[in-house]
Design an enzyme around this catalytic site. Structure first.
Site, PDB file in Angstrom:
ATOM      1  N   GLN A 104       6.962  15.127  -1.543  1.00 19.37           N
ATOM      2  CA  GLN A 104       5.709  15.790  -1.151  1.00 19.37           C
ATOM      3  C   GLN A 104       5.757  16.113   0.344  1.00 19.37           C
ATOM      4  O   GLN A 104       4.841  16.729   0.873  1.00 19.37           O
ATOM      5  CB  GLN A 104       4.512  14.870  -1.429  1.00 19.37           C
ATOM      6  N   ILE A 106       6.881  17.546   4.048  1.00 21.78           N
ATOM      7  CA  ILE A 106       7.141  18.909   4.574  1.00 21.78           C
ATOM      8  C   ILE A 106       8.008  18.831   5.832  1.00 21.78           C
ATOM      9  O   ILE A 106       8.167  19.813   6.540  1.00 21.78           O
ATOM     10  CB  ILE A 106       5.795  19.595   4.907  1.00 21.78           C
ATOM     11  N   ASP A 107       8.575  17.623   6.102  1.00 19.82           N
ATOM     12  CA  ASP A 107       9.229  17.374   7.392  1.00 19.82           C
ATOM     13  C   ASP A 107      10.738  17.636   7.391  1.00 19.82           C
ATOM     14  O   ASP A 107      11.382  17.579   8.434  1.00 19.82           O
ATOM     15  CB  ASP A 107       8.940  15.922   7.857  1.00 19.82           C
ATOM     16  N   HIS A 124       5.487  20.366  -1.865  1.00 22.98           N
ATOM     17  CA  HIS A 124       4.404  20.853  -1.007  1.00 22.98           C
ATOM     18  C   HIS A 124       4.932  21.742   0.099  1.00 22.98           C
ATOM     19  O   HIS A 124       4.300  21.884   1.148  1.00 22.98           O
ATOM     20  CB  HIS A 124       3.613  19.661  -0.436  1.00 22.98           C
ATOM     21  N   GLY A 197       6.937   5.390  -0.841  1.00 22.01           N
ATOM     22  CA  GLY A 197       6.007   5.799   0.209  1.00 22.01           C
ATOM     23  C   GLY A 197       5.008   6.869  -0.181  1.00 22.01           C
ATOM     24  O   GLY A 197       4.834   7.853   0.554  1.00 22.01           O
ATOM     25  N   SER A 198       4.345   6.675  -1.322  1.00 28.28           N
ATOM     26  CA  SER A 198       3.293   7.616  -1.684  1.00 28.28           C
ATOM     27  C   SER A 198       2.106   6.860  -2.263  1.00 28.28           C
ATOM     28  O   SER A 198       2.275   5.911  -3.028  1.00 28.28           O
ATOM     29  CB  SER A 198       3.783   8.636  -2.724  1.00 28.28           C
ATOM     30  N   ALA A 241       9.652   0.989   3.555  1.00 28.09           N
ATOM     31  CA  ALA A 241      10.778   1.722   2.967  1.00 28.09           C
ATOM     32  C   ALA A 241      12.063   1.492   3.753  1.00 28.09           C
ATOM     33  O   ALA A 241      13.119   1.238   3.166  1.00 28.09           O
ATOM     34  CB  ALA A 241      10.443   3.211   2.941  1.00 28.09           C
TER      35      ALA A 241
HETATM   36  N1  APR Z   1       6.992   2.022   3.829  1.00 28.58           N
HETATM   37  C1  APR Z   1       6.443   2.094   2.589  1.00 28.58           C
HETATM   38  N2  APR Z   1       5.225   2.646   2.341  1.00 28.58           N
HETATM   39  C2  APR Z   1       4.563   3.149   3.404  1.00 28.58           C
HETATM   40  C3  APR Z   1       5.066   3.124   4.713  1.00 28.58           C
HETATM   41  C4  APR Z   1       6.339   2.523   4.905  1.00 28.58           C
HETATM   42  N3  APR Z   1       6.906   2.431   6.123  1.00 28.58           N
HETATM   43  N4  APR Z   1       4.147   3.706   5.536  1.00 28.58           N
HETATM   44  C5  APR Z   1       3.113   4.082   4.754  1.00 28.58           C
HETATM   45  N5  APR Z   1       3.358   3.743   3.480  1.00 28.58           N
HETATM   46  C6  APR Z   1       2.538   4.000   2.292  1.00 28.58           C
HETATM   47  C7  APR Z   1       1.057   3.873   2.508  1.00 28.58           C
HETATM   48  O1  APR Z   1       0.628   2.560   2.171  1.00 28.58           O
HETATM   49  C8  APR Z   1       0.483   4.923   1.548  1.00 28.58           C
HETATM   50  O2  APR Z   1       0.130   4.344   0.292  1.00 28.58           O
HETATM   51  O3  APR Z   1       2.772   5.357   1.975  1.00 28.58           O
HETATM   52  C9  APR Z   1       1.627   5.900   1.329  1.00 28.58           C
HETATM   53  C10 APR Z   1       1.353   7.256   1.929  1.00 28.58           C
HETATM   54  O4  APR Z   1       0.297   7.818   1.198  1.00 28.58           O
HETATM   55  P1  APR Z   1      -0.394   9.161   1.739  1.00 28.58           P
HETATM   56  O5  APR Z   1      -0.680   9.001   3.178  1.00 28.58           O
HETATM   57  O6  APR Z   1      -1.501   9.459   0.785  1.00 28.58           O
HETATM   58  O7  APR Z   1       0.754  10.248   1.634  1.00 28.58           O
HETATM   59  P2  APR Z   1       1.240  11.003   0.339  1.00 28.58           P
HETATM   60  O8  APR Z   1       1.185  10.118  -0.870  1.00 28.58           O
HETATM   61  O9  APR Z   1       2.555  11.614   0.666  1.00 28.58           O
HETATM   62  O10 APR Z   1       0.131  12.165   0.202  1.00 28.58           O
HETATM   63  C11 APR Z   1       0.345  13.158  -0.770  1.00 28.58           C
HETATM   64  O11 APR Z   1      -1.503  14.406   0.206  1.00 28.58           O
HETATM   65  O12 APR Z   1      -2.628  15.269   2.026  1.00 28.58           O
HETATM   66  C12 APR Z   1      -1.729  15.565   1.013  1.00 28.58           C
HETATM   67  O13 APR Z   1      -0.131  17.266   1.105  1.00 28.58           O
HETATM   68  C13 APR Z   1      -0.397  15.982   1.583  1.00 28.58           C
HETATM   69  O14 APR Z   1       1.794  15.646   0.604  1.00 28.58           O
HETATM   70  C14 APR Z   1       0.593  14.996   0.982  1.00 28.58           C
HETATM   71  C15 APR Z   1      -0.154  14.474  -0.236  1.00 28.58           C
END
Ligand code: APR
Length: 260
Positions: A104, A106-107, A124, A197-198, A241
């Site tokens: 997901q 974009i980096d 994304h 990490g999502s 991670a």
């Molecule tokens: N290691 C493991 N998990 C991590 C770490 C890490 N170092 N840092 C953060 N996290 C976890 C957080 O606990 C969180 O549950 O990663 C998750 C990130 O979740 P989001 O911030 O919701 O990101 P993501 O799931 O990628 O969001 C999906 O939402 O806003 C839109 O388009 C945007 O692609 C994005 C989408």
């Protein structure tokens, strides 16, 4: 997180042959890129409604605000480097067990870490390029960002004068059809989906791991906090991670009888 959880996950990983790794912003936080929903994340600091596709299309002023705010998102990307979490996914590919990465993010950090671009499905889009919404002419983000920095607050296509937007998929913007279909096809044919990490709250992306499980694949979730899919996972690893993923690969290779 327990040693037992690592052992269980490594045992599953050591037997998997077609792994789909599904990543979110959490794999890039250790590279200095904030995620969206952790405390202090992007949506704690910015109003997501400012970034919808409809808002972007609605007026020149909305686009002016978008470009000025998106500069704050773009800067951490430019200075970020892949971290050991990305490197672990590269190791999985070089081990011959990776089918593909559905991200997901974009980096572009998976590709920068050494993952084969043809194995990275960017659901994304990407922040590293900009396209004209009329003629579809593509530009590097670096080039367009420099124009914005030089005072062109709302950059227009030099070819046709059309509206230009970074190639990210904003809320309300149609998902990329080819990438989305391919992500689900690969998930339905994998034997393990490894989420890294999502928060798994944004759809349709978050349905990709569900499709894998429904097709009979194992599910490992490595995440810093709870997700709605934790109950469906074979193993949940609560940790960072960059720390856990390399340990998991190393243990799985040992269990598979292949020293790291
Ligand atoms: N290691 C493991 N998990 C991590 C770490 C890490 N170092 N840092 C953060 N996290 C976890 C957080 O606990 C969180 O549950 O990663 C998750 C990130 O979740 P989001 O911030 O919701 O990101 P993501 O799931 O990628 O969001 C999906 O939402 O806003 C839109 O388009 C945007 O692609 C994005 C989408």
């Amino acid at each position: 997180m327990t040693e037992q959880a690592i052992e269980q996950a490594a045992a599953i990983l050591s037997r998997a042959k077609r792994i789909v790794v599904f990543t979110g912003a959490g794999i890039s936080t250790e590279s200095g890129i904030p995620d969206f929903r952790s405390p202090g994340g992007v949506w704690d600091r910015f109003d997501p409604t400012e970034f919808t596709y409809q808002r972007f299309l609605s007026s020149e002023d909305a686009r002016r605000k978008y470009w000025s705010l998106s500069k704050l998102f773009y800067e951490p990307l430019v200075s970020a480097n892949p971290n050991p979490g990305h490197d672990a996914v590269v190791a999985l590919e070089r081990w011959g067990r990776l089918d593909c990465i559905v991200t997901q993010n974009i980096d572009g950090l998976h590709q920068r870490a050494g993952s084969s671009p043809d194995r990275v499905i960017e659901l994304h889009g990407t922040a590293l390029s900009v396209s004209c919404l009329s003629c579809r002419k593509r530009h590097s983000r670096e080039e367009v960002q420099a124009r914005v920095e030089a005072g062109e607050e709302v950059p227009r296509c030099e070819g046709c004068g059309g509206i230009m937007k970074p190639d990210t998929i904003s809320f309300g913007q149609p998902m990329p059809e080819r990438e989305t279909a391919e992500a689900f096809r690969r998930a339905e044919n994998c034997d393990l989906c490894w989420v890294i990490g999502s928060s798994l709250v944004v759809t349709p992306a978050a349905h990709v791991p569900v499709a894998a499980v429904n097709a009979g694949a194992k599910l490992i979730i490595l995440n810093g906090s709870e997700t709605p899919l934790d109950e469906a996972a074979d193993v949940v690893l609560r940790g960072k991670a960059g720390e856990v993923a390399p340990r998991l690969i190393e243990r799985a290779r040992a269990l598979a009888g292949e020293t790291a």
